[in-house]
Write an enzyme that holds these catalytic residues in place. Structure first.
Site, mmCIF file in Angstrom:
data_model
loop_
_atom_site.group_PDB
_atom_site.id
_atom_site.type_symbol
_atom_site.label_atom_id
_atom_site.label_comp_id
_atom_site.label_asym_id
_atom_site.label_seq_id
_atom_site.Cartn_x
_atom_site.Cartn_y
_atom_site.Cartn_z
ATOM 1 N N HIS A 103 -62.113 43.895 30.332
ATOM 2 C CA HIS A 103 -63.179 44.714 31.195
ATOM 3 C C HIS A 103 -62.355 44.838 32.611
ATOM 4 C CE1 HIS A 103 -65.886 45.285 28.179
ATOM 5 N NE2 HIS A 103 -66.565 44.447 28.375
ATOM 6 N N HIS A 173 -71.779 49.176 31.642
ATOM 7 C CA HIS A 173 -72.144 47.934 30.643
ATOM 8 C C HIS A 173 -73.637 47.617 30.798
ATOM 9 C CE1 HIS A 173 -71.369 44.093 28.077
ATOM 10 N NE2 HIS A 173 -69.958 44.454 28.319
ATOM 11 N N GLU A 311 -71.698 50.833 24.887
ATOM 12 C CA GLU A 311 -70.584 51.178 25.937
ATOM 13 C C GLU A 311 -69.654 52.387 25.506
ATOM 14 O OE1 GLU A 311 -68.732 47.570 26.781
ATOM 15 O OE2 GLU A 311 -70.323 46.317 25.381
#
Length: 348
Positions: A103, A173, A311
């Site tokens: 991420h 997210h 996501e």
């Protein structure tokens, strides 16, 4: 449209931006991480609820490892060992998740103060500049996140440009719980995903060698609606290894068009979410790592299964997997990712 202080942080003061009006969705954004902090919707039972998980203050957000509601980049999901080749030269980026890049790295886009450049009652645009070398990635990247709130839908458009070739994979997210933040687990909520295959992973979340696995005959077959509590407790090595679902679903082809790809239903509140995107993959994460150590926006503590993250994105580890496509953004190109959350009332 009003903005209001959310609180101080080591990065600077954090601002909240409120979009929309009841009885439709009301979205509270934070410029810290371009974060979806609260999202109030009217359920099919007539009650308004905040249907996303959040933290109480900036300190809790920066201490968290759960990415609640944040805009993720420069590369969402994982890159094996934080290493890949780009146009024949090696690149090494930050790692912080079991030796993998996750991420955007230790200091991803969700941990930055974005700039609010435009807003009114129903939309807001936030921007961020990621300098050359940020977390190890080459090239300066300019990112925008536009949020639009309509009568029954919230839409997010993410765009990015670069001055040098670099991988880009952005997503939101958001953790959803249609029974409301602080209501308990999502076990009784029902998920459907239009995906014929999923990507198997190793113990660190990195895709296994070989092609995606057909969902036929596996617990990962969500082409028909299934109660989440039933699915995550089935006996399957991939579920055991991840503590639930934390997998990329290969969405039915859409040729880059925005189309509905998943629905989430709450029988309790008679509320439906329809998720739309133009992306080829959908990471489905059943909140397996929520362990009771992070405080919620309602004053409680987030525990395993309290929220579901859906996501939309490119496939994990694509920079090392040419069979998954090409995640490289080049000068003169514009990266785009569209996400829509539409809310509907279910009948009694």
């Amino acid at each position: 449209m009003p903005t209001q202080p959310f609180g101080p942080s080591p990065l600077g003061d954090v601002t909240a931006i409120v979009l929309g009006h009841a009885p439709g969705p009301v979205l509270e954004l934070l410029d810290l991480g371009a974060t979806v902090h609260r999202l109030w919707v009217t359920g099919g039972d007539g009650t308004r609820r905040d249907v996303v998980l959040g933290h109480p203050d900036p300190a809790a957000m920066l201490a968290s490892t759960s990415y609640l509601g944040g805009t993720i980049g420069r590369y969402a999901n994982r890159v094996a060992a934080g290493r890949f080749e780009l146009d024949g030269r090696p690149v090494e980026v930050g790692t912080h998740d079991r030796g993998q890049h996750l991420h955007g790295g230790p200091d991803g886009f969700d941990r930055r103060i974005w700039t609010l450049v435009e807003h009114d009652d129903h939309h807001a645009v936030l921007t961020l500049t990621s300098p050359d070398g940020d977390q190890g990635f080459p090239g300066e990247v300019t990112v925008s996140a536009r949020f639009d709130v309509g009568d029954d839908e919230v839409r997010l458009t993410l765009e990015a440009t670069t001055d040098a070739p670099t991988p880009v994979n952005l997503t939101s997210h958001v953790y959803l719980n249609l029974d409301g933040e602080g209501s308990g687990t999502i076990d009784d909520q029902v998920l459907e995903v239009d995906a014929p295959a999923y990507v198997g992973i190793d113990a660190t979340g990195i895709p296994l060698p070989g092609p995606p696995t057909p969902v036929d005959g596996t617990p990962f077959d969500l082409r028909q609606p299934r109660r989440l509590g039933d699915v995550v407790r089935l006996d399957h090595p991939q579920l055991r290894g991840a503590g639930g679902i934390d997998h990329n679903y290969v969405l039915a082809p859409g040729d880059g068009t925005v189309r509905p790809v998943a629905t989430l239903d709450s029988p309790r509140t008679r509320t439906r979410l329809v998720l739309s995107t133009d992306q080829p993959g959908l990471q489905v994460y059943t909140g397996n790592g929520l362990d009771g150590t992070e405080q919620s926006s309602t004053g409680g503590w987030h525990r395993q299964g309290d929220g579901l993250a859906l996501e939309p994105q490119l496939f994990p580890d694509t920079p090392n997997r040419p069979d998954f496509g090409d995640a490289t953004l080049r000068p003169g190109q514009t990266y785009r990712c569209h996400v829509g959350w539409r809310f509907e009332a279910l009948g009694p």
